[in-house]
Design an enzyme around this catalytic site. Structure first.
Site, PDB file in Angstrom:
ATOM      1  N   SER A  89       6.440 -55.114 -44.494  1.00 32.33           N
ATOM      2  CA  SER A  89       4.993 -55.079 -44.291  1.00 32.33           C
ATOM      3  C   SER A  89       4.315 -56.329 -44.846  1.00 32.33           C
ATOM      4  O   SER A  89       4.762 -56.888 -45.862  1.00 32.33           O
ATOM      5  CB  SER A  89       4.413 -53.840 -44.988  1.00 32.33           C
ATOM      6  OG  SER A  89       3.001 -53.916 -45.100  1.00 32.33           O
ATOM      7  N   TYR A  92       2.637 -48.533 -52.113  1.00 32.45           N
ATOM      8  CA  TYR A  92       3.263 -48.765 -50.806  1.00 32.45           C
ATOM      9  C   TYR A  92       3.814 -50.180 -50.723  1.00 32.45           C
ATOM     10  O   TYR A  92       4.983 -50.397 -50.362  1.00 32.45           O
ATOM     11  CB  TYR A  92       2.246 -48.527 -49.695  1.00 32.45           C
ATOM     12  CG  TYR A  92       2.724 -48.959 -48.333  1.00 32.45           C
ATOM     13  CD1 TYR A  92       3.714 -48.251 -47.660  1.00 32.45           C
ATOM     14  CD2 TYR A  92       2.179 -50.087 -47.711  1.00 32.45           C
ATOM     15  CE1 TYR A  92       4.165 -48.654 -46.406  1.00 32.45           C
ATOM     16  CE2 TYR A  92       2.610 -50.490 -46.456  1.00 32.45           C
ATOM     17  CZ  TYR A  92       3.605 -49.783 -45.815  1.00 32.45           C
ATOM     18  OH  TYR A  92       4.045 -50.188 -44.576  1.00 32.45           O
TER      19      TYR A  92
END
Length: 319
Positions: free
Chosen positions: A128, A153
């Site tokens: 990501s 995250y």
């Protein structure tokens, strides 16, 4: 016939990759647990057509369950693992960091260990853009420092990249890490900004805007992402990290305007405080992916939003 194993293959990005690989005659095995992060009905709809293909095999289970995964690796000869399964989203990770560490951390290590034991030739990991955290170095380059994530995250995604490198270094596992930049398009998860805003505007409800609307994102259309993922599957690398983005940025208020124009409805904006874990900008330098993968994104945000709204009107309004 050797198979490509896709974790999270019933999700947004995964199901598009499944369709692409089946179309070219690949044998595809999907692992997905159909959890309730969003409606499982959406995931089942995503793979509705794939289930009719004799080259498609679904294994329902949790990537934290090592014995389950081991049975999958024993059942199918696997030539490549594409690991897309994860607990996603910055803001929910702030609320439940332990779950994110368990799913993203333990799940990824399980898959790396099994890929090692079963001598899988290649491992493609879906990372990501969030790993870059706060940085003044824009656009983001793959060799930039990524050791100060600002959400659980993001921390799990970066930690998994490092675990991938450890498995490459120790055991010779060939790994490609792909840093995705705000992917959107048909089948996008309902809690993601473009889908969420579209639905709320369509229903005449307020949309939440955190901050003043000036935050910028490198929105990347799903077809362009899939092009990059397939190139990573097809090419041979030892260990590499690539940005996959559109390499153009759009501020939040401009994004909302594009949705308004394509829906033909005005937005009711509710401004809220800036949220912990969010970053002011994401912006991909894709020169490395262009040079080595042949990555060449084709869909600008104006066209991508037009396509997304068309899909939403036809298929997603009643979901």
């Amino acid at each position: 016939m050797e198979a490509i194993l896709i974790t999270g293959g019933a999700g947004f990005i995964g199901s598009h990759l499944v369709d692409n690989l089946l179309a070219r005659g690949e044998k595809v095995v999907v692992v997905d647990d159909f959890n309730d992060y969003y409606s499982p009905k959406i995931k089942w709809k995503n793979i509705e057509q794939a289930l009719k293909n004799h080259n498609f095999h679904l294994e329902q289970g949790d990537i934290r369950d090592f014995p389950f995964l081991e049975r999958v690796f024993k059942r199918y000869p696997i030539k490549c693992v594409v690991h897309l399964a994860a607990r996603a989203g910055v803001r929910p990770s702030v609320e439940d960091p332990i779950l994110y560490e368990e799913v993203n951390g333990v799940g990824t290590t399980n898959l790396l260990e099994l890929a090692r034991r079963f001598e899988v030739p290649k491992f493609v990991y879906g990372s990501s853009s969030s790993v870059y955290g706060y940085t003044d170095q824009v656009p983001f380059k793959e060799d930039a420092c990524a050791d100060q994530p600002v959400s659980p995250y993001a921390a799990t995604k970066r930690a998994n990249e490092l675990m991938c490198h450890a498995y490459h270094h120790l055991f010779g596992l060939k790994v490609v890490c792909l840093r995705f930049f705000t992917v959107y398009g048909p089948r996008q998860r309902p809690e993601m900004a473009i889908h969420k805003f579209t639905r709320l505007i369509d229903e005449g409800k307020e949309i939440p805007v955190y901050g003043d609307g000036s935050s910028k994102r490198d929105y990347t259309y799903i077809d362009d992402i899939i092009q990059g993922v397939v190139a990573a599957i097809d090419k041979d690398f030892d260990y590499e990290i690539f940005n996959l983005g559109e390499s153009q940025v759009t501020d939040l208020l401009t994004l909302i305007r594009l949705i308004e124009e394509n829906l033909g409805k005005p937005a009711k904006i509710k401004f809220l405080p800036f949220q912990a874990g969010d970053v002011p900008i994401t912006y991909a330098d894709i020169s490395k992916a262009k040079k080595i993968l042949g990555y060449n994104p084709q869909v600008p945000i104006e066209e991508g939003i037009k396509r997304f709204i068309s899909w939403y009107k036809k298929e997603a309004r009643d979901i």
